[in-house]
Design a protein around this motif. Sequence first.
Motif, short mmCIF file in Angstrom:
data_model
loop_
_atom_site.label_atom_id
_atom_site.label_comp_id
_atom_site.label_asym_id
_atom_site.label_seq_id
_atom_site.Cartn_x
_atom_site.Cartn_y
_atom_site.Cartn_z
N GLY A 1 7.10 -93.28 6.95
CA GLY A 1 8.34 -93.08 6.19
C GLY A 1 9.42 -92.46 7.06
N ARG A 2 10.58 -92.31 6.47
CA ARG A 2 11.75 -91.86 7.21
C ARG A 2 11.61 -90.41 7.67
N VAL A 3 12.11 -90.16 8.87
CA VAL A 3 12.14 -88.79 9.35
C VAL A 3 13.57 -88.23 9.34
N GLU B 1 14.07 -94.26 13.14
CA GLU B 1 14.01 -93.08 12.26
C GLU B 1 12.84 -93.12 11.28
N ASP B 2 11.74 -93.74 11.72
CA ASP B 2 10.52 -93.71 10.92
C ASP B 2 9.42 -92.97 11.66
N GLY B 3 8.62 -92.23 10.91
CA GLY B 3 7.41 -91.66 11.47
C GLY B 3 6.29 -92.68 11.35
N VAL C 1 0.47 -109.80 3.99
CA VAL C 1 1.21 -109.27 5.14
C VAL C 1 2.06 -108.10 4.69
N ASP C 2 1.83 -106.95 5.33
CA ASP C 2 2.60 -105.73 5.06
C ASP C 2 3.60 -105.64 6.20
N THR C 3 4.84 -105.99 5.91
CA THR C 3 5.83 -106.20 6.96
C THR C 3 6.77 -105.02 7.09
N TRP C 4 6.74 -104.36 8.24
CA TRP C 4 7.68 -103.28 8.48
C TRP C 4 8.91 -103.83 9.19
N TRP C 5 10.05 -103.50 8.65
CA TRP C 5 11.33 -103.81 9.30
C TRP C 5 12.43 -103.07 8.58
N GLN C 6 13.68 -103.33 8.95
CA GLN C 6 14.82 -102.62 8.38
C GLN C 6 16.04 -103.53 8.35
N THR C 7 17.04 -103.08 7.61
CA THR C 7 18.32 -103.79 7.61
C THR C 7 18.76 -104.06 9.05
N GLU C 8 18.59 -103.07 9.89
CA GLU C 8 19.07 -103.14 11.27
C GLU C 8 18.29 -104.13 12.13
N HIS D 1 14.53 -98.90 -2.22
CA HIS D 1 15.97 -98.88 -1.97
C HIS D 1 16.33 -97.67 -1.12
N ARG D 2 17.16 -97.94 -0.15
CA ARG D 2 17.47 -96.91 0.82
C ARG D 2 18.70 -96.12 0.37
N LEU D 3 18.55 -94.81 0.27
CA LEU D 3 19.64 -93.95 -0.20
C LEU D 3 19.80 -92.76 0.73
N VAL E 1 6.99 -105.44 1.42
CA VAL E 1 8.03 -104.90 2.31
C VAL E 1 8.80 -103.78 1.61
N GLY E 2 9.31 -102.86 2.40
CA GLY E 2 10.27 -101.90 1.88
C GLY E 2 9.84 -100.46 1.95
N GLU E 3 8.55 -100.22 1.93
CA GLU E 3 8.03 -98.85 1.95
C GLU E 3 6.54 -98.94 2.24
N PRO E 4 5.95 -97.81 2.56
CA PRO E 4 4.51 -97.85 2.81
C PRO E 4 3.76 -98.28 1.55
N ILE E 5 2.69 -99.04 1.75
CA ILE E 5 1.85 -99.41 0.60
C ILE E 5 0.52 -98.68 0.72
C1 WT7 Z 1 13.15 -98.64 5.76
C2 WT7 Z 1 14.20 -99.69 5.90
C3 WT7 Z 1 12.89 -104.13 5.32
C4 WT7 Z 1 13.70 -104.59 4.23
C5 WT7 Z 1 13.78 -103.68 3.05
C6 WT7 Z 1 14.16 -102.27 3.37
C7 WT7 Z 1 10.91 -98.56 5.13
C8 WT7 Z 1 10.30 -101.01 5.23
C9 WT7 Z 1 8.13 -100.92 5.34
C10 WT7 Z 1 6.72 -101.11 5.41
C11 WT7 Z 1 6.48 -98.77 5.47
C12 WT7 Z 1 8.63 -99.61 5.32
C13 WT7 Z 1 11.08 -97.83 6.44
C14 WT7 Z 1 12.34 -98.45 7.00
N1 WT7 Z 1 9.98 -99.69 5.24
N2 WT7 Z 1 9.19 -101.76 5.29
N3 WT7 Z 1 6.16 -102.33 5.41
N4 WT7 Z 1 5.94 -100.00 5.48
N5 WT7 Z 1 7.80 -98.54 5.38
O1 WT7 Z 1 15.17 -102.22 4.34
O2 WT7 Z 1 16.74 -100.63 3.25
O3 WT7 Z 1 16.85 -101.07 5.71
O4 WT7 Z 1 14.96 -99.76 4.72
O5 WT7 Z 1 12.20 -99.02 4.76
O6 WT7 Z 1 11.26 -96.48 6.21
O7 WT7 Z 1 13.01 -97.62 7.93
P1 WT7 Z 1 16.01 -100.92 4.51
#
Ligand code: WT7
Length: 662
Positions: A530-532, A515-517, A417-424, A541-543, A393-397
């Motif tokens: 990734g983020r657009v 806000e992801d492509g 499992v490659d899990t896409w999600w966000q804080t939101e 880590h999101r900055l 989790v957290g970024e593209p692998i």
């Molecule tokens: C951003 C969210 C999800 C908890 C940790 C980060 C990127 C997250 C993936 C994934 C590609 C991912 C996105 C997203 N991201 N998981 N599996 N594949 N990108 O939470 O700090 O809210 O960041 O992390 O860009 O928008 P966050």
Amino acid sequence: MSDESQLEARLEAQDEFEPPASFVEQANVTDEAIRERFEEEWPECWEAAAELLEWREGYDQVLDDSNPPFYEWFTGGELNASENCLDRHLADRGDEPAIEWVGEPPSEDNRTYTYAELHREVNEFAAALRDLGVEEDDVVTMYMPMIPELPVAMLACARIGAPHSVVFAGFSADALATRMESADSEYLVTANGYYRRGDPLDHFEKTRDGLDSVGHEVSDVVVVDRLGDDGFDHDRRENEHDYDALVADHEGAEVEPVARDAEDMLFLMYTSGTTGQPKGVKHTTGGYLSWVTWTSHAVLDVKPEDTYFCSADIGWITGHSYIVYGPLALGTTTMMYEGTPDYPDNDRLWEIVEDYDATQLYTAPTAIRAFMKWGEQYPEAHDLSSLRLLGTVGEPINPRAWKWYYKHVGNEECPVVDTWWQTETGGMMVTTLPGVDTMKPGSAGPPLPGVDARVVDAAGEEVNAGDAGYLTVQNPWPGMLRTLYQNDERFVQEYWAEYSDTDSDDSGDWVYFPEDGAKLDEDGYITVLGRVDDVLNVSGHRLGTMEIESAIVDVEGVAEAAVVGGDHEVKGEAVYAYVITEDGYDGGDDLRDRIVASVEDAIGPIARPESVVFTPELPKTRSGKIMRRLLEDIANGDDLGDTSTLRNPGVVDDIQAKVGGD
Ligand code: WT7
């Protein structure tokens, strides 16, 4: 010989992997028709999530979508998160470990908290917080390292209905102050320090600096003594209390869990956006808890008898959802590790997996890329056969890292499992179901059942298979953020305005934009690119680039700054800062050091620029907008293509020469 070349040709050529039969046999979810079923039964399908919890009062309605995008879930229902994570497990699992905590020093007396012990300490600390004056709906901030007192404090808050706001311990004093102010938070739980790569670190001094710049009065501060004899000397102020003393004063206290409305706030979590001001993401008791519990069950395949290990920090959403709330709601054993994966050696994680017979490992691509770099001899020196499932989790692998993880950690026997999600989003949104779906390295997978995630073009039309576009979510889900703290307007603006008809009362006209492509394939699998927006992802880590830029322009001698992400082998992205100096200042080492220090003070070491490039000008369009894409290409040494639309095309060569010579 690099690990890369050792990946067998067979694996390298393979781009689809079936879930291992041994896994499927025992998986929590194996229904191939689950997506169709959930679509037909939506939104009632989410009763399946709510049913995993114990409710004080049953809900009247699954979804109230009468006022989009202010959705409400399980309305009328009442429950308590701490009761769900603790009390209801006491009868069956009271003597089983709830938390296995591993300190960084290898000589540490690691700690086990059974459910009964965790329940007891949470009650005692909840009673202590109440005595300090914490009332229902007061926001309690936590600025703590990875020690068991952090989940104890979170659950104690949940028990008395006080939302928590956890600030990552690696964030700076300024970042703490901003977040406490934004949340009007008058209570803080912190620690005197923690260990990093063998050394005790003074966290209290940083806490004090932060407290001293909070604009309102902070009534009470609770300090956990993590360092004991290694602690640093600080005089205690009258409102600073010792955690152990407070808990001892409330020995044996029992606090009745407060019945919270499903929509009551469980916690706030600040995250970075495009502006300099962090966003306070609001999560609720009923929807959030249902979401993380259901996804822990369906995706992480958590079972009570497991020893589940997520290596994230609880200071980020991953730790909230998938170290604390999801796993504990399911009554399993959740692991916590205080330190870094390379201390005392590069096999620390594997040693922990082996020692505790961990059954799942959930980590980030940046960690996997570091493991790859260190070499397969580290995992191979340990018996990892207890593992049943791997997650990222957290970024593209990248597929190569995925395959390395699959082979060298999972021994080709564990689904990844490659899990896409966000804080939101509160919890997972796009991922394969490990007992059902084919895995495609590099692609997160199809949306979860009941989640209508689509890839669209700029006009909002779905793209064709094979094309890239923007990821959107076209229906609400229980775990979604409800708003940004005290800022409904920014909530609508940031997440909904792009693709919704914002004048409409019809839920169908509202589309969430993360806000992801993303790219779509012919099987409906989504590859998140990734983020657009102007948000960087450094080591997962999101900055916000704006936050970093404003820290840089605060430095005397800096006239203007632009921050972009450049590719980085391990971190994914690294911070590149392009800086114009004021007249009379040299772009030399002194200024560079002051810039780095300012960024660390404003945000923390995680935002430290990899490279600071001094330039007389920044590339700008004719309308005066900084061309960030171009700066990214320069950072990556990529071909720049057409630069003729720039107002100042000549500057590009200058900057390129500087980066090249850096
Ligand atoms: C951003 C969210 C999800 C908890 C940790 C980060 C990127 C997250 C993936 C994934 C590609 C991912 C996105 C997203 N991201 N998981 N599996 N594949 N990108 O939470 O700090 O809210 O960041 O992390 O860009 O928008 P966050």
